[in-house]
Design a protein around this motif. Structure first.
Motif, PDB file in Angstrom:
ATOM      1  N   GLN A  44       0.583  -0.891   0.452  1.00  0.00           N
ATOM      2  CA  GLN A  44       0.099   0.290   0.157  1.00  0.00           C
ATOM      3  C   GLN A  44       1.034   1.265   0.206  1.00  0.00           C
ATOM      4  OE1 GLN A  44      -3.675   0.616   0.009  1.00  0.00           O
ATOM      5  NE2 GLN A  44      -2.957   2.109  -0.491  1.00  0.00           N
ATOM      6  N   CYS A  47       2.442   1.615  -4.017  1.00  0.00           N
ATOM      7  CA  CYS A  47       1.728   2.850  -4.411  1.00  0.00           C
ATOM      8  C   CYS A  47       0.946   3.795  -3.963  1.00  0.00           C
ATOM      9  CB  CYS A  47       0.244   1.414  -4.258  1.00  0.00           C
ATOM     10  SG  CYS A  47      -1.234   1.604  -5.562  1.00  0.00           S
ATOM     11  N   PHE A  75       7.355   2.962  -7.443  1.00  0.00           N
ATOM     12  CA  PHE A  75       6.992   1.875  -6.999  1.00  0.00           C
ATOM     13  C   PHE A  75       7.938   1.475  -6.324  1.00  0.00           C
ATOM     14  CE2 PHE A  75       5.278  -2.414  -7.002  1.00  0.00           C
ATOM     15  CZ  PHE A  75       3.798  -2.306  -6.408  1.00  0.00           C
ATOM     16  N   PHE A  91       1.801  -3.147 -11.017  1.00  0.00           N
ATOM     17  CA  PHE A  91       2.026  -2.255 -10.748  1.00  0.00           C
ATOM     18  C   PHE A  91       1.116  -1.633 -11.888  1.00  0.00           C
ATOM     19  CE2 PHE A  91       2.957   2.328 -10.285  1.00  0.00           C
ATOM     20  CZ  PHE A  91       1.951   2.752  -9.297  1.00  0.00           C
ATOM     21  N   VAL A  93      -0.825   1.674 -12.997  1.00  0.00           N
ATOM     22  CA  VAL A  93      -1.333   3.376 -13.130  1.00  0.00           C
ATOM     23  C   VAL A  93      -1.597   4.129 -13.791  1.00  0.00           C
ATOM     24  CG1 VAL A  93       0.497   4.434 -13.189  1.00  0.00           C
ATOM     25  CG2 VAL A  93      -0.748   6.011 -11.962  1.00  0.00           C
ATOM     26  N   GLY A 105      -3.979   3.487  -8.721  1.00  0.00           N
ATOM     27  CA  GLY A 105      -2.855   3.226  -9.078  1.00  0.00           C
ATOM     28  C   GLY A 105      -3.499   1.796  -8.301  1.00  0.00           C
ATOM     29  N   THR A 106      -3.380   0.311  -9.370  1.00  0.00           N
ATOM     30  CA  THR A 106      -3.588  -0.770  -8.732  1.00  0.00           C
ATOM     31  C   THR A 106      -2.283  -1.676  -7.802  1.00  0.00           C
ATOM     32  OG1 THR A 106      -4.207  -2.103 -10.700  1.00  0.00           O
ATOM     33  CG2 THR A 106      -5.982  -1.028  -9.419  1.00  0.00           C
ATOM     34  N   ALA A 107      -2.187  -2.363  -7.814  1.00  0.00           N
ATOM     35  CA  ALA A 107      -1.022  -3.013  -7.147  1.00  0.00           C
ATOM     36  C   ALA A 107      -1.705  -4.826  -6.573  1.00  0.00           C
ATOM     37  CB  ALA A 107      -0.014  -2.472  -6.057  1.00  0.00           C
ATOM     38  N   SER A 127      -3.526  -7.592  -2.797  1.00  0.00           N
ATOM     39  CA  SER A 127      -4.102  -6.062  -3.616  1.00  0.00           C
ATOM     40  C   SER A 127      -4.252  -5.089  -3.176  1.00  0.00           C
ATOM     41  CB  SER A 127      -4.935  -6.686  -4.427  1.00  0.00           C
ATOM     42  OG  SER A 127      -6.616  -6.794  -4.001  1.00  0.00           O
ATOM     43  N   SER A 129      -5.369  -0.919  -3.977  1.00  0.00           N
ATOM     44  CA  SER A 129      -5.299   0.306  -4.734  1.00  0.00           C
ATOM     45  C   SER A 129      -5.000   1.808  -4.213  1.00  0.00           C
ATOM     46  CB  SER A 129      -7.065   0.611  -4.970  1.00  0.00           C
ATOM     47  OG  SER A 129      -7.713   0.723  -3.620  1.00  0.00           O
ATOM     48  N   CYS A 130      -5.023   2.896  -5.151  1.00  0.00           N
ATOM     49  CA  CYS A 130      -4.430   4.278  -4.627  1.00  0.00           C
ATOM     50  C   CYS A 130      -4.781   5.355  -5.611  1.00  0.00           C
ATOM     51  CB  CYS A 130      -3.070   4.243  -4.259  1.00  0.00           C
ATOM     52  SG  CYS A 130      -2.199   3.613  -5.499  1.00  0.00           S
TER      53      CYS A 130
END
Length: 491
Positions: A44, A47, A75, A91, A93, A105-107, A127, A129-130
Motif C-alpha cells: 500500500q 502504491c 513503486f 503495479f 497507474v 493505481g492498483t498493485a 491487492s 488500490s491508491c
C-alpha cells in the motif's frame, strides 16, 4: 482385558498425534497471515508513493510514458521485486477518466506460505488500490523578475542572453499549472532593476504632487569631474517630465498623465515612523510600510514620488523598466508569454532586490493597495499565495545611480548600520521574512549566480530555492509549478 481398559499409561502420544495438525494450522496460519499483512501494508505504501510521484511529475494534466515511468520507479523503490518472497508483482497507474487531475493505481502480488502448505494453501494473494490528486484550489502568483543590465549578458553556458532564456523559460510555470479542473491561477509580474514601473497600478492619490529632488550640476576641473550640490529643490508635478504643457507653470501636467505615461517608475516613500521631509528609509520593513495607504490626495507622507531623471540632478546612471502588472488570469500560454515579453522589454540599471520584493509583496498582500482584488477564498476553496523571485546577481547599489531611493551619495536616505549595500541587503531580508509571516510561499531562482548567500535565505525553505545555469531554466519553472498546490492521497 479389564486391567488394560483401566490402564491410562501412554495416552499422551495418541492425543498429541491427534492435536498436532490443528496446532500446525493455528501457528502456521498466524505466521503466514502476519507476513501477508506486512507485505500488504508495504504494498500500500509503495502504491501511494507511486501515484504521488506520478502526479507530482505531471505538467498540468498531461500524463504520458515519462510520468508512468516516474510512478513505477517510486513503486519499485518502495517494494522491490521479491520482497517477502512475493511473486507475480504488478503495479498499474492511469489517469482517472472523469478527472484528469487525478491518478488511480492498483498493485497486487502473491505471498508464498510456509507451514500452511501442509494443508495445500501455497500462497496468499494481496491487492491494494491508491489514488492521488491535487486539491482543487486557486493560486495567486507574483513573479518578481530581475531585468537589470546584466540580464543582457550570456550565461556561463552560452546559448543566448539570460533575458531571452527567461522569456522562453517562464512558460514552464504556466504549463505546469494549466488545468481544466475548475481552479483559477492568476499571475502578477514585477520587473525590477533599481526601481519599478508601478504607477499605472496605483491611484492618483497615491502619487505626490510636490516632490524634492537634488539640485546642482556637474563640472570639469583639471580633467576631473565634480558636482556642485545646491541642496534640494521642490518640483511640482506640473513642472515634471510628464507636464502635458511641456514647459512648467501650474497647468497641464497631472498625476493621471504621469501614471498612464508608460514611464511611471516611482521613488519609494519614507518608512513608516521616519522623516518624510527629507525622506528617510529604515533598513527593515514593517507591515505598515507594505499595506499603509494615503488617507487622501494630500497625504504626502504616504505617497510615492515620481522617478524623473529629467529633473533629478547628480546622477550618472538611470533607467525605468517596463510596466508591472497586477494579478490576472491569462487565457492561454501565448497570452502569458506575451505578458512576460512585454514586462522584460526594457533591460537596464542596477540590482536593488529590496524594491522588487517590496512591490511583489504589495501586489499580493490581502490588505493595503490591492486588498479588494486579493481574497482569501474563491467560492469554498482557498487561494494559495506565492512569490517567484528570480535574479541573476547580487544586490548592487551604485552610489551615483538614480534609484527608487534617490541618489545615494547625495541624499543618504538609508538609515541603519553598515555599508549602503548592507543596509539594502538587510531591507531585502526583512521583506522576505515579512512575506513568509504573511503565509506567502517564496520561491527563489538564482540564475547563473556564484554567490547566493544574500538571496537563498529569502526562500521559504531549501526545497523552494533553485539554481540554474540558464540551460535548465524552463525545467526549473516547471518544477516550481508542480510544487504549487496541495498534492494529496484520495484513498
Amino acid at each position: 482385558m479389564k486391567r488394560l481398559a483401566r490402564d491410562e499409561g501412554g495416552n499422551v502420544l495418541p492425543l498429541f498425534a491427534a492435536g498436532i495438525f490443528p496446532l500446525i494450522a493455528l501457528v502456521g496460519g498466524a505466521m503466514d497471515i502476519s507476513i501477508a499483512y506486512m507485505a500488504r501494508s508495504k504494498l500500500q505504501k509503495a502504491c501511494d508513493a507511486g501515484v504521488l510521484a506520478g502526479r507530482q511529475s505531471m505538467t498540468g494534466t498531461q500524463f504520458g510514458d515519462s510520468e508512468k515511468d516516474q510512478a513505477k520507479k517510486f513503486f519499485d523503490f518502495n517494494f522491490p521485486n521479491g520482497l517477502y518472497n512475493t511473486k507475480n508483482l504488478k503495479f498499474n497507474v492511469a489517469q482517472n477518466s472523469s478527472a484528469a487531475s487525478e491518478l488511480k493505481g492498483t498493485a497486487s502480488a502473491d505471498v508464498p506460505t510456509s507451514l500452511m502448505r501442509v494443508f495445500d494453501y501455497t500462497e496468499i494473494s494481496i491487492s491494494v488500490s491508491c489514488n492521488a490528486k491535487k486539491d482543487l484550489g486557486h493560486n495567486d502568483i507574483v513573479m518578481v523578475l530581475d531585468v537589470t543590465g546584466s540580464m543582457n549578458d550570456n550565461p556561463s553556458t552560452g546559448g543566448g542572453s539570460k533575458i531571452s532564456k527567461l522569456r522562453t523559460g517562464a512558460s514552464g510555470l504556466y504549463r505546469a499549472l494549466e488545468a481544466n479542473d475548475g481552479s483559477t491561477t492568476r499571475y502578477g509580474i514585477v520587473p525590477y532593476s533599481h526601481t519599478v514601473n508601478v504607477g499605472r497600478s496605483l491611484r492618483n492619490r497615491d502619487i505626490v504632487v510636490e516632490q524634492q529632488y537634488v539640485d546642482g550640476y556637474f563640472y570639469q576641473n583639471r580633467g576631473r569631474t565634480y558636482f556642485a550640490n545646491n541642496g534640494l529643490k521642490t518640483v511640482h508635478i506640473n513642472q515634471s517630465s510628464w507636464n502635458i504643457g511641456n514647459g512648467g507653470g501650474n497647468s497641464g501636467g497631472n498625476r493621471q498623465g504621469f501614471r498612464t505615461s508608460g514611464d511611471a517608475c516611482i521613488e519609494e516613500r519614507a518608512s513608516n515612523g521616519y522623516s518624510s521631509n527629507p525622506i528617510e528609509y529604515a533598513d527593515t520593513v514593517s507591515l505598515e510600510d507594505v499595506d499603509g495607504v494615503p488617507a487622501n490626495g494630500n497625504d504626502s507622507a504616504m505617497q510615492f514620488g515620481r522617478y524623473d531623471p529629467g529633473v533629478q540632478n547628480g546622477h550618472t546612471q538611470d533607467g525605468c523598466p517596463s510596466e508591472a502588472t497586477t494579478l490576472r488570469e491569462y487565457a492561454n500560454e501565448t497570452a502569458f508569454n506575451n505578458a512576460i515579453s512585454n514586462a522584460t522589454a526594457r533591460v537596464t540599471g542596477g540590482t536593488y532586490h529590496d524594491i522588487g520584493m517590496l512591490w511583489g509583496l504589495r501586489f499580493i498582500s490581502r490588505n493595503g493597495f490591492f486588498a479588494s482584488d486579493n481574497p482569501e477564498t474563491r467560492g469554498q476553496y482557498p487561494v494559495n499565495q506565492h512569490i517567484v523571485f528570480m535574479t541573476d546577481g547580487k544586490l548592487d547599489t551604485g552610489p551615483s545611480l538614480y534609484s527608487a531611493y534617490g541618489v545615494d551619495w547625495l541624499t543618504d536616505r538609508m538609515q541603519g548600520s553598515g555599508t549602503q549595500t548592507q543596509k539594502h541587503v538587510n531591507r531585502f531580508e526583512s521583506i522576505c521574512t515579512l512575506a513568509k509571516s504573511m503565509k506567502v510561499t517564496v520561491w527563489v531562482i538564482a540564475l547563473d549566480v556564484t554567490n547566493v548567500d544574500d538571496i537563498k535565505k529569502c526562500a521559504t525553505s531549501d526545497s523552494h530555492f533553485h539554481t540554474s545555469d540558464g540551460s535548465d531554466l524552463e525545467e526549473i519553472f516547471e518544477t516550481i509549478g508542480r510544487g504549487i498546490g496541495n498534492l494529496r492521497l484520495t484513498e
